[in-house]
Design a protein around this motif. Structure first.
Motif, mmCIF file in Angstrom:
data_model
loop_
_atom_site.group_PDB
_atom_site.id
_atom_site.type_symbol
_atom_site.label_atom_id
_atom_site.label_comp_id
_atom_site.label_asym_id
_atom_site.label_seq_id
_atom_site.Cartn_x
_atom_site.Cartn_y
_atom_site.Cartn_z
ATOM 1 N N ILE A 140 14.190 -42.813 -32.674
ATOM 2 C CA ILE A 140 13.282 -43.829 -33.189
ATOM 3 C C ILE A 140 12.464 -43.187 -34.298
ATOM 4 C CG2 ILE A 140 11.365 -45.389 -32.673
ATOM 5 C CD1 ILE A 140 12.332 -45.429 -29.761
ATOM 6 N N SER A 173 16.506 -46.508 -34.567
ATOM 7 C CA SER A 173 15.705 -47.733 -34.561
ATOM 8 C C SER A 173 14.369 -47.452 -35.230
ATOM 9 C CB SER A 173 15.472 -48.219 -33.127
ATOM 10 O OG SER A 173 16.697 -48.488 -32.474
ATOM 11 N N THR A 208 17.615 -50.206 -28.396
ATOM 12 C CA THR A 208 18.293 -48.944 -28.097
ATOM 13 C C THR A 208 19.096 -49.105 -26.811
ATOM 14 O OG1 THR A 208 16.698 -47.863 -26.609
ATOM 15 C CG2 THR A 208 16.202 -47.818 -28.961
ATOM 16 N N LEU A 215 11.362 -39.606 -30.737
ATOM 17 C CA LEU A 215 10.733 -40.344 -31.829
ATOM 18 C C LEU A 215 10.181 -39.317 -32.795
ATOM 19 C CD1 LEU A 215 8.427 -43.418 -31.808
ATOM 20 C CD2 LEU A 215 7.583 -41.315 -32.863
#
Length: 434
Positions: A140, A173, A208, A215
């Motif tokens: 992410i 993402s 996801t 992240l």
């Protein structure tokens, strides 16, 4: 001095000609009438005519200790005349001393480091380490983040102008960034209850597979426009990530080494990263990159790995000298004090000139977003201001997705007189435009 320099250098017109003939055109430059820079001395730069410029961008947050700092320069020269290079497959001392020093200055339990040659490599390596440790492959990232020019780094980047790759890596993402001035939810902090951070949990559960390695985020988004998250943002993010066993990679490539008034910007938020990346100011101009992490994460990376130039004797000598200069001169604290002084001055200008829509940042990493009366971006006005400031002897950066954010990231050795001159000249130009 001017005549000597004129005879010594080819000049900006010939540099531009050679650049057009021999440099890949993606390598762009500032200004419609650029100068050729030939000398640097602490917070100042000089062109072929001998003209002095106050550097307010520090090579994009690189020379935090100033151009050609004598102590750092001496360390480089001393080392380069004794042992310039070996690969990490041979034992040298500087690299382990530097790793030990980083363990002392980085937050929390961060202890073990891998050295490379750039921030792009550092972020790439950190992502690999996260996948090795977790066994997961998804990531992410935040909108408006910038994490490098490698294939994965570019794919993790949330700025369209830097996403040159037409076939980016999948499994990434993007979450909304903490852009309070243009909140994607139309809310205000603190009433928003950190909606942008809360959205990360929704993304984990919807876009996801649930098998996310990490992240990655900059504490302050540099190229994204000096986007500065509000208090509590990263604590909320970390709580969400820990709930799903996801690592937090903090990208301190631009923000590290005193830039924001603390050694690392994440310290403003009271959060310990799982992995931290760094580059730029660590070498004060010498190419360097590194990622550092806790021993339990580091010790999962056991298959052979090396970086031909990473942590070489000269680079490590420069970095060790840089860390010593930062400490001895208390430059993080100086950045905090001077940053507050500059931010106060910019805020006073904002009261007079609505063109300055938002002032944000920490320490000497500040951004002024230029906007039109309807709050739409004003990049043309910014370009005109930067050109005029350059002609007056001030070099200021620009960033943001619309290239409408004036970026102040000077060497930390700048002084109040420099800042007064900067603010006075900026006031003159803004008054003329207004």
């Amino acid at each position: 001095m001017s005549e000597l320099i004129k005879d010594q250098y080819i000049g900006p017109d010939e540099v531009l000609r050679k650049k057009k003939d021999y440099i890949i055109p993606c390598v762009y430059h500032f200004y419609s009438k650029p100068m050729q820079l030939v000398k640097g001395e602490m917070q100042y730069l000089y062109d072929t005519t001998g003209k002095q410029y106050l550097d307010c961008f520090a090579g994009v947050s690189v020379v935090n200790c100033g151009h050609c700092h004598p102590e750092i320069t001496k360390a480089v020269c001393d080392q380069v005349t004794t042992l310039q290079h070996t690969c990490t497959i041979f034992l040298t001392e500087n690299i382990v001393n530097l790793a030990e020093r980083l363990a002392q200055v980085t937050p929390g339990r961060l202890q073990k480091t891998f050295f490379c040659s750039s921030g792009s490599e550092a972020n790439e390596g950190a992502a690999l380490l996260a996948s090795i440790y977790t066994g997961n492959q998804e990531f992410i990232s935040l909108r408006q983040g910038l994490h490098g020019r490698t294939k994965l780094g570019m794919s993790l980047t949330g700025l369209q102008m830097w996403r040159t790759d037409t076939s980016p890596v999948g499994g990434i993402s993007f979450a909304p960034n903490a852009y309070c001035y243009r909140c994607p939810y139309g809310k205000r902090h603190p009433e928003c209850d950190l909606a942008c951070a809360n959205e990360i949990e929704t993304i984990i559960k919807t876009t996801t597979s649930g098998q996310v390695a990490a992240l990655i985020a900059e504490p302050i988004q540099g190229n994204g426009g000096i986007i500065t998250p509000p208090p509590g943002y990263f604590k909320r993010v970390k709580e969400i990530l820990e709930k799903y066993n996801i690592l937090l990679i903090v990208d301190e490539v631009q923000t590290g080494f005193g830039r924001t008034g603390k050694m690392f910007a994440i310290e403003h938020y009271g959060v310990e990263p799982d992995i931290m990346t760094m580059a730029k100011a660590l070498g004060n101009g010498v190419p360097v990159g590194a990622f550092t992490t806790r021993p339990d994460i580091a010790d999962k990376y056991t298959r052979p790995g090396a970086s031909t130039l990473g942590g070489n004797p000269v680079t490590s000598a420069a970095a060790l000298a840089t860390l010593e200069v930062l400490k001895k001169n208390n430059l993080p604290q100086q950045a905090a004090e001077l940053g507050l002084y500059l931010k106060t001055g910019l805020t006073e200008l904002q009261k007079k000139y609505p063109l300055l829509g938002d002032i944000r940042g920490h320490g000497l990493m500040l951004g002024a977003e230029l906007v039109k009366p309807d709050k739409s971006p004003a990049p043309e006005q910014l370009d005109a201001i930067l050109e005029q400031m350059k002609d007056r002897g001030f070099l200021i950066g620009k960033n943001g997705p619309d290239r409408n954010v004036m970026a102040f990231q000077p060497p930390l050795v700048i002084n109040r007189k420099d800042l007064d001159n900067l603010l006075n000249n900026l006031n003159d130009i803004l008054a003329a435009i207004h």
